[in-house]
Every structure is written in structure tokens, then in C-alpha cells.
Design an enzyme around this catalytic site. Structure first.
Site, PDB file in Angstrom:
ATOM      1  N   ASN A   7       1.811  11.152  52.001  1.00 33.94           N
ATOM      2  CA  ASN A   7       0.612  11.162  51.175  1.00 33.94           C
ATOM      3  C   ASN A   7      -0.050  12.516  51.411  1.00 33.94           C
ATOM      4  O   ASN A   7      -0.712  12.725  52.429  1.00 33.94           O
ATOM      5  CB  ASN A   7      -0.305  10.008  51.594  1.00 33.94           C
ATOM      6  N   ARG A  78       3.450   9.537  47.505  1.00 36.39           N
ATOM      7  CA  ARG A  78       2.332   9.034  46.715  1.00 36.39           C
ATOM      8  C   ARG A  78       1.938  10.094  45.688  1.00 36.39           C
ATOM      9  O   ARG A  78       1.792  11.270  46.035  1.00 36.39           O
ATOM     10  CB  ARG A  78       1.153   8.754  47.634  1.00 36.39           C
ATOM     11  N   HIS A 166      -6.212   4.242  42.892  1.00 33.46           N
ATOM     12  CA  HIS A 166      -6.104   3.319  44.035  1.00 33.46           C
ATOM     13  C   HIS A 166      -5.208   2.133  43.694  1.00 33.46           C
ATOM     14  O   HIS A 166      -5.320   1.071  44.303  1.00 33.46           O
ATOM     15  CB  HIS A 166      -7.489   2.743  44.441  1.00 33.46           C
ATOM     16  N   ARG A 227     -18.315  11.726  46.027  1.00 32.17           N
ATOM     17  CA  ARG A 227     -18.244  11.673  44.556  1.00 32.17           C
ATOM     18  C   ARG A 227     -19.350  10.773  44.016  1.00 32.17           C
ATOM     19  O   ARG A 227     -19.726   9.788  44.650  1.00 32.17           O
ATOM     20  CB  ARG A 227     -16.887  11.129  44.107  1.00 32.17           C
ATOM     21  N   GLU A 373      -1.394   1.337  51.872  1.00 28.58           N
ATOM     22  CA  GLU A 373      -0.771   2.023  50.732  1.00 28.58           C
ATOM     23  C   GLU A 373       0.617   2.542  51.084  1.00 28.58           C
ATOM     24  O   GLU A 373       1.540   2.445  50.275  1.00 28.58           O
ATOM     25  CB  GLU A 373      -1.675   3.175  50.279  1.00 28.58           C
TER      26      GLU A 373
END
Ligand code: ADP
Length: 593
Positions: A7, A78, A166, A227, A373
């Protein structure tokens, strides 16, 4: 099979080595800067001399070898953005690389580092299969009303739409939640709430994502570490006029200088919670706003799905902050969601546990679990490589296409209400699927806008009323019928059924998702399995042939092979009577097995 998962980001590289579902190595190189970076391998922290992503990746074979794990079988990557076409993982080859590179404008901050990592890994392990798994894939089942922005057509044609991110995390925790509840995911309406540095909520309806709070980019939706989440797009003009800011400056600030960092001076929720507890009003507002936004999305998604069975919390904040979970869930009693104070306080998340923390009597389950993940990427890679398919070209075979006009399936009670107690429907003609028939009787349907007369009744009777109409019919009724597989009726609109002896208001109004009925022998001959999604090319009359994407394959012992489409679909393909279809493309895995 040993799978190495990467990732990669612009300032960090996370990696994990999996043997089956067991993680045997967990590593990260973080905060690349001149002269070095931070490193953590299996919990041991230190400094490493690698100043950028390329140097960090080049160091991974050494890290593996030192720990006796030099032999690996495959590499998973990913990817943040797969665009509209990657509905699942993809085995990396030149064509896949070109397709990912073409999506770079959609994820200029994320995909380039991931692409760079992939190229470097291909040069380090040229003989190993490498697979790309996309954050966006899970959400490609979202209906158009969830993915469309109400903006000029030219903007939409240029690719402006909602994607959601996600996805790998939401898919994993939704599966994990269903497992923990001991129920099939396909029976559940779940809101998955991933609260990490990035944060998003996802409505997982009967196993498929139907909406996500992140949109075109990972900026939309919840408040995040740095964010902003939702902002009125009118702000751009205002900021330009008032502060003289240009678009790059605004965009950079929305990604990196907003969220908790802007509100409370730190992007780290632990700091913000500590400051709030010591009386800092800015931190208190940040926490309130953060929880409020998450609560709004859960409520919105409960409404969007027509009900709510479970909320799952994950991500650093979702997993660790009992007070944030509490704030988000407080006041949700009206939805039947109540937390248990003690269970919420310290859920045990070791060994991928997924404890339930709702109060006794809460109708909605609340689950906490660590996201995984990388594990999910390793799993998806294994499944992709283990699949005897995708068959590049499934065995061609003509599939008869039948057009389903609007019809209803009734229960014993519904027949009594519409035709009178004890009434028995008359079997007028058998249908192609053995045991099914059309009744001589007809009924009418009535909605707030209009009425449909002479609607067919199909037998045999069922345990639940199901009313199948086309999209056009549903507008004629003035109702919003969702596209559903047969039998998935929870949260569907109510419509009035009118018979000669009475009326019945019932839910169960759907637009039936197109599907292929087939039996095990034919399925095997075509290289299909129950639950596959296939593209079917249908030649109608004239030149209006169409490829119907994402057609569900349903295998059952008695079925006669036949594809069912509705009248809108038939019209679009120019089909008047019968037609034949042919499997057109690769077989795709169903979004949820
Ligand atoms: P990423 O999205 O980068 O993977 P994580 O999922 O690790 O990030 O989440 C990081 C966030 O989780 C940070 O805001 C951090 O403060 C928060 N967090 C971690 N532990 C706790 C805790 N015990 N209480 C509150 N917040 C926490």
C-alpha cells in the site's frame, strides 16, 4: 500461498506478508525525507536510510530475506482509483497498467505512487503474478442516483461522477459483521463507518455497496484528519473573490489543511480528544462536528436502504475511540439503535474479533472491528488466481431471451384480499420454468401518479408479495422501485393492488434485476457458476442489438436455461418477440459471494 501486499503513498509505504489469512510480517516505511524515514517492522520501530518510495521498495526483499521469508508467490497492490471499469481485482499486465494509468487524472494524489510501487515490484519480482485491487471497485454497484452529480451533461461526459473509496475496508468489515452476526450478508442492511485519517461511511445493502460518502474524490463526506468532507461548492467562487485564492490553492487546503487539523490544530483525534477534555472549545466543536456529520450519514443511509440492521465501526478512531462511537450513536434510539455503555467502553479487537456493543433490546446491531485492507487484498488476489476462470471467452452458446412484462407474485392472503376468501387462481398457461404458470385473472396496480391495468399474476403462490415492473412502469405509478434480485424485498415501496373483490396495499415493488436461469449441466457447459455476473450480447430485430452488462447467473436443478429481461430492456435492444443472447465477455465475480 505467500502473498506480499503493498500500500504505497507519496510519503509512506505499508506492506504485509500473508500466508493464507495469517499475517506473518507487517511493515511500514513512513515520512520519507532527505536522508531517511521512520521504519516499523512487526512493531519494532526505528530509522531507515531510505529517502523515498523507490528506495523503500528496493529494501523490502532484504527485509523479507532477513526474516526468512524470501520465498513469496504473488504480489498484491492497493490502488485508490480504478475508474468505472475495474469491478474487481485485476491481474497486472500491460493492458491493465495502461488502463490504470489512464485513471490517473481521477486520483492524481494517490495513483501515481501506487503505480510507481507496482512498476518497481514488477522489476524486483518479474516472474511473480501481481494483482491490483481497487478502493473504488466495491462501490461500482452504486445505482446511478447515488453516483450522479446534478451538473451539466458535458461535465458528466468528461467523467465527473461519484465513485466512493475505502471499498476494500468497507467490504471486509461488512463481511466480518455478517459473520459476527451469524447471518448472510445478503440479508443485511449495514452502514460501515471507517474513521481513520481518511473517513467515509458506506451503505452496504444486501451485500452490495449502494452509496458511499466519498464522491468523485476522497474529499467528500465526513470530516477527516486534514480533509474537509462536505463543503458547499459555492465556496470556491466565494474564496476566489474574497481571498483571491485559485483552484490549486483551494484544493490543496481542502486536502491537507482542513478537517480536524483546521478546526482544532491537530489531525490526530487523540490530541483533539485530550484538548477537548481539558476545556479547549475549538477541540470540543471539532469533536461535535465530526460526530454530527457521521450521525447524519448513518441516518441518511438508513433511509436510503429502507432500514438498518447493523452499524460497523472501524479505522483508528472507529476502533479506538469509545467516546466518538458514543457521540455518533447517541440519539439514534428512534432508529432502534442503542449502545451498551460497558460493551462500548473496551471492546476486545484482538485476533480480528468483531464484538457487538449494542444494548439488550437494540434492534440495530453495533459492531466494532479492526479493518484489514491488506488481508482483504491478499484474499482477493488468492481468489483471483485460484479461479479457473475468468475464462477469456466463455463457451459460446445461444441463450433464449424472455421478456418479462409487469407481473405480480401473490400470497394466499393476498389472493383472499383481492379475489375473496378461499378463492383459487386459475392456471391459464404454463411458463417455461417448470412448475410456473400465468393465471387467467388480472389485477390493477395503483400508485400516487397513476394506474396500471391488467397486470398478470404468476404462480405458484409465494410467502411474500412481489410486484415486478419496469422502470417506466414505476414512473407511471409515481413510485421509485429499486432494482433488486427476486426475493430481496425489504425496504421496497408500497403499492396498491386492486382486485375484483378488494384492494391490498403491499410493499414488494421492484424492477427485477436481469438474470439468467440455468441448470447445473448447462452452466457447466457454458463455464458458469451460480452467482456469476456476465455480459450478454443480445441481437434484437433490426440493428439495435445490445450488450447487457452485469447479468446475474442463477443456477438451480430444475431450471431451463433462459435470460429474463424487462420490457424497457427489450425495447432498448429492439426485441419484439423472442431473441437469443450470447455470453459476450469475461465472467466477473459477483460483488458478494
Ligand atoms: P489511516 O487512515 O491513515 O490508516 P488510522 O486508521 O490508523 O489511519 O486512524 C488514525 C486516527 O485514529 C488518528 O486520528 C488517531 O488519532 C486515531 N486514533 C488512534 N487511536 C485512538 C484512540 N485510542 N482514541 C482516539 N483516536 C485514536
Amino acid at each position: 500461498m505467500r502473498v506480499l501486499v503493498f500500500n504505497a503513498g507519496s510519503s509512506s509505504l505499508k506492506f504485509g506478508l500473508f500466508d493464507g489469512d495469517r499475517q506473518i510480517l507487517k511493515g511500514s516505511f513512513d515520512r520519507f525525507r532527505e536522508g531517511g524515514c521512520d521504519v516499523a517492522i512487526d512493531g519494532h520501530r526505528g530509522r531507515a536510510p531510505h529517502g523515498d518510495l523507490a528506495a523503500a521498495i528496493a529494501a523490502v526483499p532484504g527485509v523479507l530475506a532477513e526474516r526468512g521469508h524470501a520465498a513469496i508467490d504473488a504480489v498484491g497492490h492497493r490502488f485508490a482509483h480504478g475508474g468505472p471499469d475495474f469491478t474487481g481485482p485485476a491481474l497486472i499486465d500491460e493492458a491493465v497498467i495502461a488502463a490504470i494509468e489512464a485513471q490517473t487524472p481521477l486520483a492524481p494524489l494517490h495513483n501515481p505512487a501506487m503505480l510507481q510501487a507496482m512498476h518497481l515490484a514488477r522489476s524486483l519480482w518479474p516472474d511473480l503474478p501481481q494483482v491490483a485491487v481497487f478502493d473504488t471497485s466495491f462501490h461500482l454497484t452504486n445505482p446511478a442516483r447515488a453516483t450522479t452529480y446534478a451538473v451539466p451533461a458535458a461535465w458528466r461526459a468528461a467523467g465527473l461522477r461519484r465513485y466512493g473509496f475505502h471499498g476494500t475496508s468497507h467490504k471486509y468489515v461488512a463481511h466480518r459483521a455478517a459473520e459476527a452476526l451469524g447471518r448472510p450478508l445478503t440479508d443485511l442492511r449495514i452502514v460501515s463507518v471507517h474513521l481513520g485519517n481518511g473517513a467515509s461511511a458506506c451503505a452496504v445493502q444486501f451485500g452490495a455497496s449502494m452509496d458511499s460518502s466519498m464522491g468523485m474524490t476522497p474529499l467528500e463526506g465526513l470530516v477527516m484528519g486534514t480533509r474537509s468532507g462536505d463543503v458547499d461548492p459555492g465556496a470556491f467562487g466565494f474564496l476566489h473573490r474574497q481571498l483571491g485564492l485559485d483552484i490549486p490553492a483551494i484544493e490543496a487546503a481542502l486536502y491537507a489543511e482542513s478537517g480536524l487539523k483546521a478546526l482544532a490544530g491537530s489531525s490526530d483525534m487523540r490530541d483533539v480528544e485530550d484538548r477537548a477534555a481539558s476545556g479547549d472549545p475549538e477541540a470540543q466543536l471539532a469533536i461535535n462536528l465530526y460526530a454530527y456529520r457521521a450521525r447524519k450519514y448513518i441516518g441518511a443511509y438508513a433511509a436510503a436502504m429502507g432500514g438498518l440492521d447493523a452499524v460497523v465501526f472501524t479505522g483508528g478512531i472507529g476502533e479506538n475511540s469509545a467516546s466518538m462511537r458514543r457521540r455518533i450513536c447517541d440519539g439514534m434510539g428512534f432508529l432502534g439503535l442503542m449502545l451498551d455503555e460497558d460493551l462500548n467502553r473496551a471492546p476486545d479487537l484482538t485476533d480480528r474479533k468483531a464484538p457487538q456493543i449494542q444494548a439488550q433490546g437494540s434492534r440495530v446491531a453495533v459492531i466494532v472491528t479492526e479493518t484489514a485492507e491488506q488481508l482483504m487484498i491478499a484474499r482477493e488476489l488468492r481468489e483471483l488466481l485460484a479461479r479457473p476462470r475468468p475464462v477469456p471467452h466463455p463457451v459460446p452458446r445461444a441463450i433464449p431471451v424472455a421478456v418479462s412484462g409487469r407481473h405480480v407474485h401473490l400470497t394466499v392472503d393476498a389472493v383472499a384480499a383481492l379475489f375473496g376468501p378461499g378463492y383459487r387462481l386459475t392456471e391459464a398457461a404454463p411458463l417455461r420454468q417448470p412448475g410456473n404458470w400465468v393465471a387467467a385473472e388480472r389485477i390493477a396496480l395503483e400508485g400516487p401518479k397513476g394506474r396500471l391495468e391488467r397486470v398478470a399474476i404468476l404462480g405458484p403462490l409465494r410467502p411474500r408479495v412481489q410486484i415486478e415492473v419496469s422502470r417506466t412502469d414505476s414512473f407511471a405509478l409515481g413510485l421509485d422501485a429499486p432494482v433488486r434480485d427476486s426475493g430481496q424485498l425489504d425496504g421496497t415501496p408500497r403499492v396498491r393492488l386492486i382486485g375484483p373483490a378488494g384492494v391490498l396495499d403491499s410493499d414488494g415493488l421492484i424492477v427485477a434485476a436481469r438474470h439468467i436461469h440455468t441448470n447445473p449441466a448447462d452452466a457447466a457447459a457454458m463455464g458458469l457458476a451460480d452467482g456469476d455476473m456476465v455480459d450478454v450480447e443480445v441481437q434484437g430485430g433490426g440493428s439495435r442489438g445490445l450488450v447487457f452488462g452485469r447479468t446475474l447467473v442463477r443456477v438451480s436443478p430444475q431450471a431451463v436455461t433462459e435470460m429474463h429481461i424487462d420490457t424497457d430492456e427489450a425495447n432498448a435492444a429492439g426485441i419484439a418477440g423472442g431473441a437469443e443472447g450470447a455470453l459476450a465477455q469475461d465472467i466477473q465475480a459477483r460483488p458478494v459471494a
